[in-house]
Design an enzyme around this catalytic site. Structure first.
Site, short mmCIF file in Angstrom:
data_model
loop_
_atom_site.label_atom_id
_atom_site.label_comp_id
_atom_site.label_asym_id
_atom_site.label_seq_id
_atom_site.Cartn_x
_atom_site.Cartn_y
_atom_site.Cartn_z
N ASN A 87 -2.06 0.34 6.62
CA ASN A 87 -1.58 -0.92 7.19
C ASN A 87 -0.71 -1.75 6.24
O ASN A 87 -0.71 -2.97 6.29
CB ASN A 87 -2.75 -1.73 7.78
CG ASN A 87 -3.77 -2.12 6.74
OD1 ASN A 87 -3.63 -1.82 5.57
ND2 ASN A 87 -4.81 -2.83 7.17
N GLU A 134 -9.37 -10.82 -7.87
CA GLU A 134 -8.44 -9.70 -7.65
C GLU A 134 -7.24 -9.78 -8.60
O GLU A 134 -6.75 -8.75 -9.07
CB GLU A 134 -7.99 -9.67 -6.19
CG GLU A 134 -9.13 -9.31 -5.25
CD GLU A 134 -8.73 -9.31 -3.77
OE1 GLU A 134 -7.55 -9.61 -3.47
OE2 GLU A 134 -9.59 -9.02 -2.94
N TYR A 192 -12.22 -2.08 -3.69
CA TYR A 192 -12.73 -2.22 -2.33
C TYR A 192 -14.26 -2.07 -2.28
O TYR A 192 -14.81 -1.71 -1.23
CB TYR A 192 -12.06 -1.21 -1.40
CG TYR A 192 -10.70 -1.67 -0.87
CD1 TYR A 192 -10.59 -2.84 -0.11
CD2 TYR A 192 -9.55 -0.94 -1.10
CE1 TYR A 192 -9.36 -3.25 0.39
CE2 TYR A 192 -8.32 -1.35 -0.60
CZ TYR A 192 -8.23 -2.51 0.15
OH TYR A 192 -7.02 -2.93 0.65
N LYS A 194 0.82 -1.21 0.00
CA LYS A 194 0.00 0.00 0.00
C LYS A 194 0.87 1.27 0.00
O LYS A 194 2.08 1.21 0.25
CB LYS A 194 -0.95 -0.03 1.21
CG LYS A 194 -1.99 -1.17 1.12
CD LYS A 194 -2.98 -1.11 2.28
CE LYS A 194 -4.01 -2.23 2.19
NZ LYS A 194 -5.04 -2.13 3.26
N HIS A 221 -2.20 -5.31 1.43
CA HIS A 221 -3.47 -6.00 1.22
C HIS A 221 -3.15 -7.43 0.81
O HIS A 221 -2.16 -7.67 0.12
CB HIS A 221 -4.28 -5.35 0.08
CG HIS A 221 -5.35 -6.26 -0.46
ND1 HIS A 221 -6.57 -6.38 0.15
CD2 HIS A 221 -5.36 -7.13 -1.50
CE1 HIS A 221 -7.29 -7.28 -0.52
NE2 HIS A 221 -6.58 -7.75 -1.53
P1 ATP Z 1 -7.08 -5.87 3.14
O1 ATP Z 1 -8.40 -6.19 2.49
O2 ATP Z 1 -6.55 -4.50 2.76
O3 ATP Z 1 -6.09 -6.96 2.95
P2 ATP Z 1 -8.06 -6.81 5.65
O4 ATP Z 1 -8.64 -7.92 4.84
O5 ATP Z 1 -7.14 -7.17 6.76
O6 ATP Z 1 -7.28 -5.79 4.71
P3 ATP Z 1 -10.63 -5.52 5.61
O7 ATP Z 1 -11.65 -5.71 6.66
O8 ATP Z 1 -10.82 -6.19 4.27
O9 ATP Z 1 -9.21 -5.89 6.23
O10 ATP Z 1 -10.48 -3.94 5.38
C1 ATP Z 1 -9.90 -3.42 4.21
C2 ATP Z 1 -9.04 -2.25 4.54
O11 ATP Z 1 -9.87 -1.19 5.01
C3 ATP Z 1 -8.06 -2.48 5.69
O12 ATP Z 1 -6.86 -3.09 5.29
C4 ATP Z 1 -7.82 -1.08 6.18
O13 ATP Z 1 -6.88 -0.41 5.32
C5 ATP Z 1 -9.19 -0.46 6.02
N1 ATP Z 1 -9.97 -0.56 7.25
C6 ATP Z 1 -10.56 -1.66 7.76
N2 ATP Z 1 -11.19 -1.40 8.92
C7 ATP Z 1 -11.00 -0.07 9.15
C8 ATP Z 1 -11.38 0.84 10.16
N3 ATP Z 1 -12.13 0.44 11.19
N4 ATP Z 1 -10.98 2.13 10.05
C9 ATP Z 1 -10.24 2.56 9.01
N5 ATP Z 1 -9.83 1.75 8.00
C10 ATP Z 1 -10.19 0.46 8.08
MG MG Z 2 -9.84 -7.58 3.10
#
Ligand code: ATP
Ligand code: MG
Length: 137
Positions: A112, A126, A49, A9, A115
């Protein structure tokens, strides 16, 4: 053999930790089958997303994902989807296990670092979102 999609990211690209993150994959037997550095458009980030479009953090997430270039990769290996998720650690780096990519390189729950696809079906979709078949080697 499975394939999964990984995105380094904008925060981790800006922090110049691309190499350190890729090292985690290669030293854990996930092979880089495809890779490119790109700038996501707003539409691409919204589409990628789309599953989160009703969530309160959706607009911020899209803005963050287009705030700078990202590195998209196809990782290949046994059980690649689950193993990549294990290497990544929890979504919130404060909750991520020690030694995971997010524990070591992520700033916050939004910024974070990476992804990773969360299921084999999502991985297929994806990967097709970013790569043509002939770009995956
Ligand atoms: P990713 O899909 O990016 O691999 P993930 O699967 O661990 O991450 P998801 O629940 O799919 O988590 O959320 C997608 C992304 O949205 C997260 O990686 C983060 O960048 C963002 N995100 C998720 N929860 C929050 C939150 N509560 N506040 C802000 N951003 C969030
Ligand atoms: Mg995810």
């Amino acid at each position: 053999m499975e394939q999964t999609l990984s995105i380094i990211k904008p925060d981790a690209v800006a922090n110049q930790t691309i190499g350190k993150i890729i090292e985690r994959f290669e030293s854990n037997h996930l092979r880089i089958a495809a890779m490119k550095k790109i700038q996501l458009s707003q539409t691409q980030a919204q589409d990628f997303y789309a599953i989160h479009k009703e969530r309160p953090f959706f607009n911020d997430l899209v803005q963050f994902m287009i705030s700078g270039p990202v590195v998209v990769m196809v990782l290949e290996g046994d059980n690649a989807v689950a193993r990549n998720r294990d290497l990544m650690g929890a979504t919130n780096p404060k909750e991520a296990e020690k030694g995971t990519i997010r524990a070591d390189f992520a700033q916050s729950i939004e910024a974070n670092a990476i992804h990773g696809s969360d299921s084999l079906e999502n991985a297929k979709n994806e990967i097709a979102f970013f790569f043509k078949a002939e770009e995956i080697l």
